[in-house]
Design a protein around this motif. Structure first.
Motif, PDB file in Angstrom:
ATOM      1  N   PRO A 195       0.876  -1.063   0.078  1.00 19.37           N
ATOM      2  CA  PRO A 195       0.267  -0.015   0.055  1.00 19.37           C
ATOM      3  C   PRO A 195       0.756   1.267  -0.099  1.00 19.37           C
ATOM      4  O   PRO A 195       1.706   1.445   0.638  1.00 19.37           O
ATOM      5  N   ASN A 217      -2.702  -6.976   1.502  1.00 18.98           N
ATOM      6  CA  ASN A 217      -2.985  -5.549   1.741  1.00 18.98           C
ATOM      7  C   ASN A 217      -3.290  -5.113   3.180  1.00 18.98           C
ATOM      8  O   ASN A 217      -4.054  -5.705   3.928  1.00 18.98           O
ATOM      9  N   GLY A 267      -3.338  -1.598   3.992  1.00 19.10           N
ATOM     10  CA  GLY A 267      -3.477  -0.162   4.033  1.00 19.10           C
ATOM     11  C   GLY A 267      -5.284  -0.271   4.071  1.00 19.10           C
ATOM     12  O   GLY A 267      -5.800  -0.930   3.308  1.00 19.10           O
TER      13      GLY A 267
END
Length: 459
Positions: free
Chosen positions: A84, A377, A379
């Protein structure tokens, strides 16, 4: 180890992992040697996670060139691997006349570093961009390219990439002695001997110690402790951009930065120590940060504190990176890499390849490289598994939330434990998933996370 590697890279932080990944792209046997039980468990795990454009580096230095190049390379690599990155931009805010007068020089420095997107703004524009900062701002320098990323995912991606390309990851092997031979160097480590024809020193805070084992006395490192305060996600609207200090003759101050995890970070301090493993926070350090935060963004101190932590960075007695190859010793040093090492790591690896080639290491690119790993991920601004209805329908474990503060699912914990570089500890699992990283700091989910860790991720 009974065999002899072509290259042993010492240090599995960002720089060492990037170099091991690069060298594993050639027809070489590569060992990534790390004294701790996980990759990225030293200096690399506790930096400010800012992807720098290099606008404020000293023009003409190796650091300046490699940070600029690294920004480009890491931006592309992040897109390829799912690391991210949020391009939130940065503002250097001038709070007094001395800082205001420094802005034109910083703008000129940015231009000399090849960064042309920076601009000086007046106080009204500063408050339009960051309306919650304290009173008294006189102006600022806007750097739109500055970004925040995940240093944990970056380090793990680089090391995983190296392993998938064939590198041997040797954890728990702290180098204690070195014996140089005619054909190979023996690294005597806490976990056994490692033989290699070439050695790369990317040992971070221990880089000067290892360098002396190779007969050098060319630089010294001081552990510099940086303490930080992490505020809850409710504080994120207060920091839409990175608030950077304006360096003056009195030095640098602290910054306020959003994180890719949705928090806001205040810090770091800068305290030189003698202990190279002291990452404890201090009463004085945290009190100083709160005082700075009260001046920079008073509303921030009304928000909940999620965590405090400290990291150690290598402060070198020289003003530039020290990356040099010794053909006679078949040895390369990548030392004096400061906090910009995150941004520069891929460019450092690229530069190291060239130096090793010039020193006599045969580099024959492989044509059979695997695709880069796809990282989970972490983020907050990007889709997470608990939000993916199709993913949950295919595998209900992604709909079974274990850590409610961070919305980490059983599927993510299971996946982290089944990767090529699984976590050896709960702390390593936290860096791979964000589990126990939220407001309760594991108070609610810690027992279940520990049980799943012990069971290997099973339900």
């Amino acid at each position: 180890m009974s065999g002899t590697f072509d290259v042993a890279v010492v240090g599995a932080g960002l720089v060492g992992s990037a170099i091991a990944r690069a060298l594993s792209g050639h027809r070489l046997s590569v060992a990534l040697v790390e004294g701790r039980d996980d990759v990225g468990d030293g200096t690399s795990k506790a930096n400010t996670a800012i992807l720098h454009t290099g606008f404020d580096a000293t023009p003409g230095t190796l650091e300046s060139r490699l940070v600029r190049r690294g920004y480009e390379l890491l931006s592309r690599y992040a897109a390829d691997t799912g690391i991210p990155v949020e391009r939130v931009g940065a503002i250097l805010v001038a709070w007094d006349d001395e800082q205001l007068s420094a802005l034109p020089g910083l703008l000129d420095k940015a231009g000399r570093n090849g960064y042309e997107q920076a601009s000086i703004v007046d106080s009204s524009q500063v408050y339009r961009m960051m309306p919650h900062i304290g009173p008294g701002a006189l102006g600022g320098l806007v750097v739109p390219g500055e970004a925040v990323t995940c240093t944990w995912s970056t380090n793990l991606a680089l090391a995983t990439d190296a392993v998938r390309r064939g590198a041997a990851l040797l954890l728990g092997r702290r180098v204690e002695r070195v014996t140089a031979g005619a054909d190979a160097t023996v690294l005597h480590t806490s976990g056994g001997d490692v033989r290699a024809r070439w050695v790369v020193n990317a040992a971070g805070l221990g880089g000067d110690v290892l360098d002396r084992l190779f007969g050098y006395e060319r630089f010294a490192l001081t552990p510099r402790r940086g303490e930080l305060i992490v505020f809850d996600k409710q504080a994120r609207p207060l920091a839409g951009h990175i608030l950077l200090p304006v360096p003056t003759a009195r030095g640098k101050g602290v910054l306020i930065s959003p994180t890719v995890y949705g928090n806001v970070m205040l810090g770091p301090t800068a305290e030189d120590l003698t202990d190279r493993v002291d990452t404890a926070t201090s009463e004085d350090g945290l009190a100083g940060l709160l005082a700075q935060g009260r001046r920079l963004c008073p509303a921030l101190l009304d928000e909940e504190v999620t965590a405090t932590y400290a990291g150690l960075r290598a402060a070198a007695d020289r003003s530039d990176y020290l990356i040099e190859a010794d053909a006679a010793r078949r040895y390369l040093l990548a030392g004096g890499i400061r906090s910009t090492g995150l941004s520069a790591c891929l460019a450092i690896a690229e530069h190291a390849e060239g130096l090793l080639r010039d020193a006599g290491l045969t580099l024959e690119p492989r044509a059979d490289l695997p695709d880069p790993p796809r990282m989970p991920n972490l983020g907050e601004a990007f889709p997470r598994p608990y939000q993916d209805a199709a993913l949950i329908a295919a595998d209900p474990q992604y709909g079974r939330i274990v850590c409610f503060c961070e919305r980490v699912t059983a599927g993510e914990i299971r996946d982290a434990l089944a990767t090529p570089i699984p976590p050896a500890t709960l702390e390593g699992l936290r860096r791979r998933t964000r589990a126990m990283n939220g407001r309760c700091q594991g108070f609610y989910c810690g027992a279940e996370v520990a049980a799943r860790f012990a069971a290997g991720g099973g339900a």
